[in-house]
Design an enzyme around this catalytic site. Structure first.
Site, PDB file in Angstrom:
ATOM      1  CB  SER A  79      -0.937  -0.001   1.210  1.00 20.09           C
ATOM      2  OG  SER A  79      -0.190  -0.116   2.399  1.00 20.09           O
ATOM      3  CG  ASN A 105       7.979  -4.674   0.428  1.00 19.10           C
ATOM      4  OD1 ASN A 105       9.057  -4.083   0.348  1.00 19.10           O
ATOM      5  ND2 ASN A 105       6.860  -4.058   0.817  1.00 19.10           N
ATOM      6  CE1 TYR A 142      13.974  -3.510   9.268  1.00 16.96           C
ATOM      7  CE2 TYR A 142      16.289  -2.901   9.101  1.00 16.96           C
ATOM      8  CZ  TYR A 142      15.038  -3.045   8.521  1.00 16.96           C
ATOM      9  OH  TYR A 142      14.863  -2.742   7.184  1.00 16.96           O
TER      10      TYR A 142
END
Ligand code: NAI
Length: 244
Positions: free
Chosen positions: A11, A80, A150
């Site tokens: 999006s 992704n 991360y």
């Protein structure tokens, strides 16, 4: 019939650029979002199908994405979607572990499960499959301590990609990692708050931040399936901030 690509988190940001590029190139695209609306140009395009799924929710994975990935209809899977959440090493253990758990779930565990379903369906149908995982330069050079979870998640995703590539090439499955440096998206802007704007180009060979369109160009190239023997490779795109 054109190839069918599935991409998570399209999006906005890099995912939006990738989905837009793949549609433009003539692929059929199924894209996911968590909450933000899909761009109008996707919704009005007959080659785009949108699904809503939170990768942190196992039931969404199973119920929304499971049937599609297990059907063997897709040719390319692009993992992704990802989160970039900070937790200082000196923060409270529970808070720190909460960030670790959420990060590994969205950035590593969910993409691994989606990939497992995709690969098994390809094997069952004896068809070729391409996996493209969006990791990060953090997998290679680490990150600041606040983003250790991360970096670890992206290193895990990279190792997962290599394991698929080593073992499944003979079965028609290839897998690649893309390792971006700072890319001009909302996620990179979050780093500005923690590290300052200057940090985004400090190590770059350029004065500007890399655009998502350049990442989309790499995905478009890999999705064609013309470089099978690059399987397991990482394609680095970081403005020349390091070179390996
Ligand atoms: P972004 O924050 O603009 O977009 C992330 C996408 O992931 C959004 O579509 C979001 O809805 C989706 N997402 C996040 N959590 C989700 C969840 N729980 N369930 C479903 N979808 C979820 O980020 P950006 O920059 O477009 O990042 C895309 C990928 O590129 C991520 O994996 C990120 O780690 C990676 N990356 C980005 C860099 C950058 O500087 N922007 C650098 C290196 C890697």
């Amino acid at each position: 019939m054109s190839k069918h690509c599935i991409i998570t988190g399209c999006s906005r940001g890099i995912g939006k650029a990738i989905a837009g590029r793949l549609i433009e190139d003539g692929y059929r695209v199924t894209g996911t979002r968590r909450s933000a609306p899909f761009p109008e140009e996707f919704q009005s395009n007959s080659r785009f199908n949108g699904l809503t799924a939170d990768l942190a929710e196992n039931s969404d994975l199973e119920d929304v994405l499971g049937p599609l990935l297990k059907s063997g209809e897709a040719d390319v899977l692009i993992n992704n979607a990802g989160i970039f959440t900070d937790a200082a090493i000196w923060s409270d253990d529970n808070q720190w572990l909460d960030v670790w758990d959420r990060t590994q779930q969205v950035n590593l565990r969910a993409p691994a499960l989606l990939t497992k379903w995709f690969v098994n369906a390809c094997l069952e149908k004896k068809k070729e499959g391409i996996v493209i995982n969006i990791a990060s330069r953090a997998a290679y050079r680490g990150d600041t301590q606040e983003y250790a979870a991360y970096a670890a998640s992206k290193a895990g995703l990279t190792a997962f990609t290599k394991s698929l590539a080593r073992n499944l090439g003979k079965n028609g499955i290839v897998a690649y990692t893309i390792a971006p440096g700072f890319i001009e998206t909302d996620m990179a802007l979050e780093s500005v708050e923690v590290l300052g704007r200057e940090a985004l180009t400090r190590d770059s060979a350029f004065d500007e931040i890399t655009t998502p369109d350049e990442v989309a160009a790499i995905v478009s190239f890999l999705a064609k399936g013309e470089v099978k023997h690059m399987t397991g490779s990482t394609l680095h795109i970081n403005g020349g901030s390091y070179m390996i």
